[in-house]
Design a protein around this motif. Sequence first.
Motif, PDB file in Angstrom:
ATOM      1  N   UNK A  59       0.830  -1.195   0.000  1.00  0.00           N
ATOM      2  CA  UNK A  59       0.000   0.000   0.000  1.00  0.00           C
ATOM      3  C   UNK A  59       0.867   1.247   0.000  1.00  0.00           C
ATOM      4  N   UNK A  60       0.213   2.391  -0.156  1.00  0.00           N
ATOM      5  CA  UNK A  60       0.969   3.638  -0.272  1.00  0.00           C
ATOM      6  C   UNK A  60       0.327   4.763   0.536  1.00  0.00           C
ATOM      7  N   UNK A  61       1.180   5.717   0.889  1.00  0.00           N
ATOM      8  CA  UNK A  61       0.714   6.974   1.467  1.00  0.00           C
ATOM      9  C   UNK A  61       1.277   8.069   0.576  1.00  0.00           C
ATOM     10  N   UNK A  62       0.449   9.017   0.193  1.00  0.00           N
ATOM     11  CA  UNK A  62       0.982  10.110  -0.623  1.00  0.00           C
ATOM     12  C   UNK A  62       0.369  11.443  -0.225  1.00  0.00           C
ATOM     13  N   UNK A  63       1.178  12.475  -0.421  1.00  0.00           N
ATOM     14  CA  UNK A  63       0.742  13.844  -0.157  1.00  0.00           C
ATOM     15  C   UNK A  63       0.842  14.606  -1.470  1.00  0.00           C
ATOM     16  N   UNK A  64      -0.258  15.146  -1.927  1.00  0.00           N
ATOM     17  CA  UNK A  64      -0.299  15.819  -3.232  1.00  0.00           C
ATOM     18  C   UNK A  64       0.314  14.945  -4.324  1.00  0.00           C
ATOM     19  N   UNK A  65       0.103  13.645  -4.238  1.00  0.00           N
ATOM     20  CA  UNK A  65       0.612  12.739  -5.273  1.00  0.00           C
ATOM     21  C   UNK A  65       2.037  12.255  -5.053  1.00  0.00           C
TER      22      UNK A  65
END
Length: 247
Positions: A59-65
Amino acid sequence: MQVQAASKAYHFGRDRVRALDSVSFSVREGEFVSLLGPSGCGKSTLLWAIAGLKALDSGTVSLDGDPILKPHPAIACIFQEPTLLPWRTVAENIAFPLELRRDQRDGSKERIARLIKRVGLEGFERHFPKALSGGMQQRASIVRALAAEPSVLLMDEPFSALDPFTREDMNLLLQDIWIETGKTMILVTHNIEEAVLLSDRIVVMTPRPGRVRKVVEINLPRPRTAEVLTTPEVFTLIAGIRRAIAY
Ligand SMILES: Nc1ncnc2c1ncn2[C@@H]1O[C@H](COP(=O)(O)OP(=O)(O)OP(=O)(O)O)[C@@H](O)[C@H]1O
Ligand SMILES: [Mg+2]
Protein backbone atom coordinates in the motif's frame (compact mmCIF):
# COMPACT_ATOMS: atom_id res chain seq x y z
CA MET A 1 -3.25 13.09 1.84
CA GLN A 2 -4.05 9.70 0.37
CA VAL A 3 -3.74 6.31 2.04
CA GLN A 4 -4.20 3.48 -0.41
CA ALA A 5 -4.56 -0.17 0.64
CA ALA A 6 -2.18 0.18 3.60
CA SER A 7 -1.26 -3.19 5.14
CA LYS A 8 1.25 -4.04 7.82
CA ALA A 9 2.11 -7.05 9.98
CA TYR A 10 4.65 -7.31 12.78
CA HIS A 11 6.79 -10.42 13.18
CA PHE A 12 8.51 -11.72 16.24
CA GLY A 13 9.93 -15.21 16.03
CA ARG A 14 7.26 -17.33 14.40
CA ASP A 15 4.42 -15.11 15.54
CA ARG A 16 2.83 -12.63 13.25
CA VAL A 17 0.45 -9.84 14.27
CA ARG A 18 -1.53 -8.24 11.49
CA ALA A 19 -1.87 -4.60 12.47
CA LEU A 20 -3.41 -3.08 9.31
CA ASP A 21 -5.33 -4.72 6.52
CA SER A 22 -5.83 -2.74 3.32
CA VAL A 23 -6.78 0.59 4.84
CA SER A 24 -7.73 3.28 2.35
CA PHE A 25 -8.98 6.81 2.89
CA SER A 26 -8.10 10.31 1.85
CA VAL A 27 -8.01 13.65 3.58
CA ARG A 28 -8.68 16.90 1.76
CA GLU A 29 -6.53 19.96 2.22
CA GLY A 30 -7.67 21.80 5.34
CA GLU A 31 -9.85 18.94 6.52
CA PHE A 32 -9.93 17.60 10.11
CA VAL A 33 -10.14 13.81 10.11
CA SER A 34 -10.01 11.51 13.14
CA LEU A 35 -8.91 7.87 13.10
CA LEU A 36 -11.03 6.21 15.75
CA GLY A 37 -10.78 2.63 16.89
CA PRO A 38 -10.19 0.27 19.82
CA SER A 39 -6.81 -0.18 21.44
CA GLY A 40 -4.40 -2.20 19.33
CA CYS A 41 -6.28 -1.77 16.05
CA GLY A 42 -3.28 -0.26 14.33
CA LYS A 43 -3.99 3.47 14.65
CA SER A 44 -0.46 4.40 15.70
CA THR A 45 1.00 2.11 13.07
CA LEU A 46 -1.10 3.90 10.47
CA LEU A 47 -0.18 7.37 11.72
CA TRP A 48 3.51 6.53 11.82
CA ALA A 49 3.25 5.29 8.24
CA ILE A 50 1.55 8.55 7.22
CA ALA A 51 4.38 10.44 8.95
CA GLY A 52 6.95 8.47 6.93
CA LEU A 53 8.31 6.98 10.17
CA LYS A 54 7.24 3.40 9.53
CA ALA A 55 7.28 1.33 6.35
CA LEU A 56 4.14 -0.47 5.20
CA ASP A 57 4.24 -4.05 3.89
CA SER A 58 2.05 -2.98 1.00
CA GLY A 59 0.00 0.00 0.00
CA THR A 60 0.97 3.64 -0.27
CA VAL A 61 0.71 6.97 1.47
CA SER A 62 0.98 10.11 -0.62
CA LEU A 63 0.74 13.84 -0.16
CA ASP A 64 -0.30 15.82 -3.23
CA GLY A 65 0.61 12.74 -5.27
CA ASP A 66 4.14 12.42 -3.84
CA PRO A 67 4.76 9.11 -2.06
CA ILE A 68 5.67 9.48 1.63
CA LEU A 69 8.53 7.09 2.37
CA LYS A 70 10.42 9.14 4.93
CA PRO A 71 9.63 12.13 7.15
CA HIS A 72 8.43 15.04 5.05
CA PRO A 73 8.99 18.73 5.91
CA ALA A 74 5.30 19.53 5.31
CA ILE A 75 4.14 16.91 7.84
CA ALA A 76 4.47 17.48 11.60
CA CYS A 77 3.61 15.10 14.44
CA ILE A 78 2.48 15.33 18.02
CA PHE A 79 2.72 12.15 20.07
CA GLN A 80 0.89 10.76 23.05
CA GLU A 81 3.69 11.38 25.52
CA PRO A 82 5.15 14.85 25.59
CA THR A 83 8.46 14.54 23.74
CA LEU A 84 10.12 17.77 24.80
CA LEU A 85 13.86 17.52 25.43
CA PRO A 86 14.32 17.90 29.21
CA TRP A 87 17.61 19.78 28.93
CA ARG A 88 16.19 22.51 26.70
CA THR A 89 13.89 25.33 27.74
CA VAL A 90 10.42 25.65 26.25
CA ALA A 91 11.65 28.23 23.74
CA GLU A 92 14.67 26.09 22.82
CA ASN A 93 12.48 23.03 22.39
CA ILE A 94 10.14 24.89 20.09
CA ALA A 95 13.04 26.19 17.98
CA PHE A 96 14.67 22.75 17.76
CA PRO A 97 13.04 21.47 14.54
CA LEU A 98 13.92 24.71 12.77
CA GLU A 99 17.52 24.41 14.00
CA LEU A 100 17.76 20.85 12.73
CA ARG A 101 16.66 22.01 9.33
CA ARG A 102 18.83 25.11 9.44
CA ASP A 103 15.63 26.95 8.69
CA GLN A 104 16.28 30.63 9.22
CA ARG A 105 13.17 31.99 7.60
CA ASP A 106 12.39 35.60 8.31
CA GLY A 107 9.73 36.10 10.87
CA SER A 108 9.98 32.70 12.52
CA LYS A 109 10.82 34.30 15.90
CA GLU A 110 7.74 36.49 15.71
CA ARG A 111 5.60 33.59 14.53
CA ILE A 112 6.75 31.43 17.44
CA ALA A 113 6.13 34.25 19.91
CA ARG A 114 2.59 34.61 18.54
CA LEU A 115 1.98 30.87 18.84
CA ILE A 116 3.34 30.76 22.40
CA LYS A 117 0.95 33.54 23.33
CA ARG A 118 -1.88 31.82 21.48
CA VAL A 119 -1.58 28.65 23.54
CA GLY A 120 -1.18 30.56 26.81
CA LEU A 121 2.49 29.80 27.47
CA GLU A 122 3.68 33.38 27.52
CA GLY A 123 6.08 33.84 30.42
CA PHE A 124 7.13 30.18 30.37
CA GLU A 125 9.58 30.42 27.46
CA ARG A 126 12.64 30.05 29.70
CA HIS A 127 11.21 27.27 31.84
CA PHE A 128 12.31 23.67 31.48
CA PRO A 129 9.71 21.03 30.58
CA LYS A 130 9.74 19.45 34.06
CA ALA A 131 8.45 22.74 35.47
CA LEU A 132 5.35 22.51 33.23
CA SER A 133 2.14 20.56 33.75
CA GLY A 134 1.24 17.79 31.27
CA GLY A 135 -1.24 20.09 29.52
CA MET A 136 1.34 22.86 29.23
CA GLN A 137 3.88 20.41 27.82
CA GLN A 138 1.41 19.36 25.14
CA ARG A 139 0.70 23.03 24.39
CA ALA A 140 4.44 23.49 23.86
CA SER A 141 4.42 20.39 21.63
CA ILE A 142 1.65 21.96 19.54
CA VAL A 143 3.68 25.15 19.12
CA ARG A 144 6.80 23.14 18.22
CA ALA A 145 4.84 21.18 15.61
CA LEU A 146 3.40 24.35 14.08
CA ALA A 147 6.63 26.38 14.26
CA ALA A 148 7.95 25.11 10.94
CA GLU A 149 4.61 25.83 9.23
CA PRO A 150 3.69 22.30 8.18
CA SER A 151 0.69 21.84 5.92
CA VAL A 152 -0.36 18.64 7.70
CA LEU A 153 -0.46 18.05 11.45
CA LEU A 154 -0.63 14.44 12.67
CA MET A 155 -1.57 13.74 16.28
CA ASP A 156 -1.43 10.39 18.07
CA GLU A 157 -3.69 10.57 21.15
CA PRO A 158 -2.06 13.84 22.17
CA PHE A 159 -4.37 14.45 25.12
CA SER A 160 -4.94 10.97 26.48
CA ALA A 161 -2.62 11.44 29.46
CA LEU A 162 -4.47 14.57 30.58
CA ASP A 163 -7.30 14.89 33.09
CA PRO A 164 -10.79 15.34 31.57
CA PHE A 165 -11.00 19.10 32.22
CA THR A 166 -7.60 19.84 30.73
CA ARG A 167 -8.43 17.54 27.84
CA GLU A 168 -11.59 19.49 27.09
CA ASP A 169 -9.66 22.77 27.17
CA MET A 170 -7.05 21.32 24.83
CA ASN A 171 -9.74 20.09 22.43
CA LEU A 172 -11.25 23.56 22.25
CA LEU A 173 -7.81 25.12 21.80
CA LEU A 174 -7.05 22.67 19.00
CA GLN A 175 -10.36 23.50 17.34
CA ASP A 176 -9.50 27.22 17.46
CA ILE A 177 -6.04 26.61 16.02
CA TRP A 178 -7.52 24.50 13.25
CA ILE A 179 -10.05 27.24 12.42
CA GLU A 180 -7.35 29.94 12.53
CA THR A 181 -4.65 28.14 10.56
CA GLY A 182 -6.70 26.07 8.12
CA LYS A 183 -4.18 23.22 8.39
CA THR A 184 -4.97 19.66 7.45
CA MET A 185 -5.18 17.69 10.68
CA ILE A 186 -5.35 13.95 11.35
CA LEU A 187 -6.06 12.92 14.93
CA VAL A 188 -5.76 9.40 16.32
CA THR A 189 -8.06 8.86 19.27
CA HIS A 190 -10.19 6.26 20.98
CA ASN A 191 -12.38 8.96 22.47
CA ILE A 192 -15.60 9.20 20.45
CA GLU A 193 -16.65 12.55 21.95
CA GLU A 194 -13.29 14.10 21.13
CA ALA A 195 -13.54 12.84 17.55
CA VAL A 196 -17.08 14.22 17.16
CA LEU A 197 -16.16 17.58 18.66
CA LEU A 198 -13.20 18.12 16.35
CA SER A 199 -13.74 16.29 13.08
CA ASP A 200 -15.16 16.89 9.64
CA ARG A 201 -15.03 13.12 9.17
CA ILE A 202 -14.29 10.17 11.42
CA VAL A 203 -12.65 7.07 9.97
CA VAL A 204 -13.95 4.30 12.25
CA MET A 205 -11.60 1.30 12.35
CA THR A 206 -12.25 -2.35 13.23
CA PRO A 207 -10.37 -4.27 15.93
CA ARG A 208 -7.07 -5.75 14.75
CA PRO A 209 -6.25 -6.10 11.98
CA GLY A 210 -7.36 -2.52 11.47
CA ARG A 211 -9.67 -2.00 8.54
CA VAL A 212 -11.97 0.90 7.76
CA ARG A 213 -15.38 -0.02 9.19
CA LYS A 214 -17.07 3.17 8.12
CA VAL A 215 -16.52 6.83 7.57
CA VAL A 216 -18.84 9.19 9.44
CA GLU A 217 -19.40 12.79 8.35
CA ILE A 218 -19.89 15.25 11.20
CA ASN A 219 -21.93 18.12 9.87
CA LEU A 220 -22.15 20.26 13.00
CA PRO A 221 -21.51 23.99 12.78
CA ARG A 222 -18.31 25.42 14.24
CA PRO A 223 -17.05 26.51 16.59
CA ARG A 224 -18.40 23.53 18.53
CA THR A 225 -18.64 23.51 22.30
CA ALA A 226 -18.77 20.65 24.78
CA GLU A 227 -22.54 21.26 25.08
CA VAL A 228 -23.04 20.16 21.49
CA LEU A 229 -22.16 16.64 22.64
CA THR A 230 -25.21 16.52 24.89
CA THR A 231 -27.88 17.31 22.28
CA PRO A 232 -30.16 14.36 21.40
CA GLU A 233 -29.01 14.45 17.76
CA VAL A 234 -25.35 14.12 18.70
CA PHE A 235 -26.13 11.56 21.38
CA THR A 236 -27.65 9.34 18.70
CA LEU A 237 -24.65 9.92 16.46
CA ILE A 238 -22.24 8.92 19.24
CA ALA A 239 -24.30 5.81 20.05
CA GLY A 240 -24.18 4.82 16.37
CA ILE A 241 -20.39 5.16 16.27
CA ARG A 242 -20.07 3.17 19.50
CA ARG A 243 -22.14 0.36 17.96
CA ALA A 244 -20.03 0.44 14.79
CA ILE A 245 -16.87 -0.11 16.85
CA ALA A 246 -18.39 -2.83 19.00
CA TYR A 247 -19.99 -5.17 16.48
N1 LIG B 1 6.99 -2.42 17.09
C1 LIG B 1 6.10 -3.40 17.19
N2 LIG B 1 6.47 -4.71 17.21
C2 LIG B 1 5.56 -5.69 17.29
N3 LIG B 1 4.24 -5.49 17.33
C3 LIG B 1 3.80 -4.24 17.31
C4 LIG B 1 4.69 -3.11 17.24
N4 LIG B 1 3.96 -1.97 17.22
C5 LIG B 1 2.68 -2.37 17.29
N5 LIG B 1 2.58 -3.72 17.33
C6 LIG B 1 1.32 -4.50 17.38
O1 LIG B 1 0.49 -4.06 16.32
C7 LIG B 1 -0.85 -3.91 16.76
C8 LIG B 1 -1.29 -2.47 16.49
O2 LIG B 1 -0.54 -1.61 17.30
P1 LIG B 1 -0.75 -0.04 17.30
O3 LIG B 1 0.19 0.53 18.29
O4 LIG B 1 -0.66 0.47 15.92
O5 LIG B 1 -2.28 0.06 17.81
P2 LIG B 1 -3.12 1.32 18.32
O6 LIG B 1 -4.42 1.26 17.63
O7 LIG B 1 -2.32 2.55 18.20
O8 LIG B 1 -3.34 0.98 19.86
P3 LIG B 1 -3.52 1.98 21.12
O9 LIG B 1 -4.89 2.60 20.96
O10 LIG B 1 -3.46 1.09 22.31
O11 LIG B 1 -2.41 2.98 21.07
C9 LIG B 1 -0.85 -4.27 18.24
O12 LIG B 1 -1.33 -5.58 18.37
C10 LIG B 1 0.57 -4.21 18.67
O13 LIG B 1 0.86 -5.21 19.60
MG1 LIG C 1 -1.53 3.91 19.60
